[in-house]
Design an enzyme around this catalytic site. Structure first.
Site, PDB file in Angstrom:
ATOM      1  N   LYS A   1       0.861  -1.185   0.000  1.00  0.00           N
ATOM      2  CA  LYS A   1       0.000   0.000   0.000  1.00  0.00           C
ATOM      3  C   LYS A   1       0.898   1.236   0.000  1.00  0.00           C
ATOM      4  CE  LYS A   1      -4.333   1.205   2.310  1.00  0.00           C
ATOM      5  NZ  LYS A   1      -5.077   1.088   3.567  1.00  0.00           N
TER       6      LYS A   1
HETATM    7  C1  E4P Z   1      -8.315   2.432   3.467  1.00  0.00           C
HETATM    8  O1  E4P Z   1      -7.613   1.561   3.067  1.00  0.00           O
HETATM    9  C2  E4P Z   1      -8.229   3.023   4.795  1.00  0.00           C
HETATM   10  O2  E4P Z   1      -7.563   2.101   5.619  1.00  0.00           O
HETATM   11  C3  E4P Z   1      -9.577   3.246   5.436  1.00  0.00           C
HETATM   12  O3  E4P Z   1     -10.635   2.772   4.636  1.00  0.00           O
HETATM   13  C4  E4P Z   1      -9.788   4.595   5.985  1.00  0.00           C
HETATM   14  O4  E4P Z   1     -11.036   4.630   6.630  1.00  0.00           O
HETATM   15  P1  E4P Z   1     -11.422   5.757   7.679  1.00  0.00           P
HETATM   16  O5  E4P Z   1     -11.571   7.040   6.920  1.00  0.00           O
HETATM   17  O6  E4P Z   1     -12.728   5.313   8.254  1.00  0.00           O
HETATM   18  O7  E4P Z   1     -10.303   5.826   8.659  1.00  0.00           O
END
Ligand code: E4P
Length: 218
Positions: free
Chosen positions: A87
């Site tokens: 990522k």
């Molecule tokens: C995406 O990969 C992120 O980990 C995540 O979806 C962020 O979500 P949040 O905005 O609820 O923290």
């Protein structure tokens, strides 16, 4: 549409897996910190445990923000398990790193995407997944689902293979609307997945079926 769970909590991952509908996992540094997972060895061991529970793509985020650092970390992560997806944040060196990983056959998830232009760049760099953050856009009074629509349309126009992974999905309607739009994947907390089960007419209907069945068995 694939269902990923957005957590580093092993119990929740196991529970979603046991439901039989889980296709993968996304994590981020905040989610790892929430579980108290710090330090290189602990982080690596935790990713390995996730890979043992779920046979699907597992996103593991790099911490470095420079090209060399991202490549170094990403290669170590990718070596952990064939299901690891590196990522990478949507920044200049991140785009270069995605291109590098793509040429080496290492899967990537381009994260922190908040515009169609960023999603276009991620696809051109060869990202496996792009993660537009629906809920965080909604948080700043911008329509997050409209961004999913735009990206699905743009990728469709040109046949990009990058999968649209709707992230920061906070509730059932987000998830259902992502499915209507045609997002390839949603990632969300466990409670969003289990909330899909709920309908009062299901509960009322089941109670009646069981009550009627019991009448005949008196
Ligand atoms: C995406 O990969 C992120 O980990 C995540 O979806 C962020 O979500 P949040 O905005 O609820 O923290």
């Amino acid at each position: 549409m694939k269902f990923f769970i957005d957590t580093a909590n092993l119990q929740e991952i196991q529970e979603a897996h046991d439901l039989g509908v889980l296709d993968g996992v996304t994590t981020n540094p905040s989610l790892m910190a929430k579980e108290g997972i710090f330090g290189h060895d602990n982080v690596m061991a935790h990713y390995k445990q996730i890979c043992e529970i779920v046979d699907g793509d597992i996103s593991a985020e790099v911490i470095a923000t420079d090209f060399d650092g991202m490549v170094r970390e990403g290669e170590i992560l990718a070596d952990l398990h064939p299901n690891i997806v590196v990522k990478v944040p949507m920044i200049r060196d991140g785009v270069k790193a995605i291109r590098y990983f793509s040429e080496k056959g290492i899967k990537t998830n381009c994260t922190l995407v908040f515009s169609a232009g960023q999603a276009l760049l991620a696809a051109k760099a060869g990202a496996t997944y792009v993660s537009p953050f629906v809920g965080r856009l909604d948080d700043v009074s911008t329509d997050g689902l409209q961004l999913i629509e735009q990206i699905v349309q743009i990728y469709g126009n040109y046949g990009y293979q990058t999968q649209v992974l709707a992230a920061s999905v906070r509730h059932v309607m987000h998830l259902v609307q992502c499915a209507e739009i045609g997002a390839d994947v949603v990632t969300c907390p466990l409670n969003v997945i289990t909330s899909l089960l709920n309908h009062p007419l299901t509960d009322i209907g089941l109670q009646k079926f069981l009550a009627d069945h019991a009448k005949g068995n008196k």
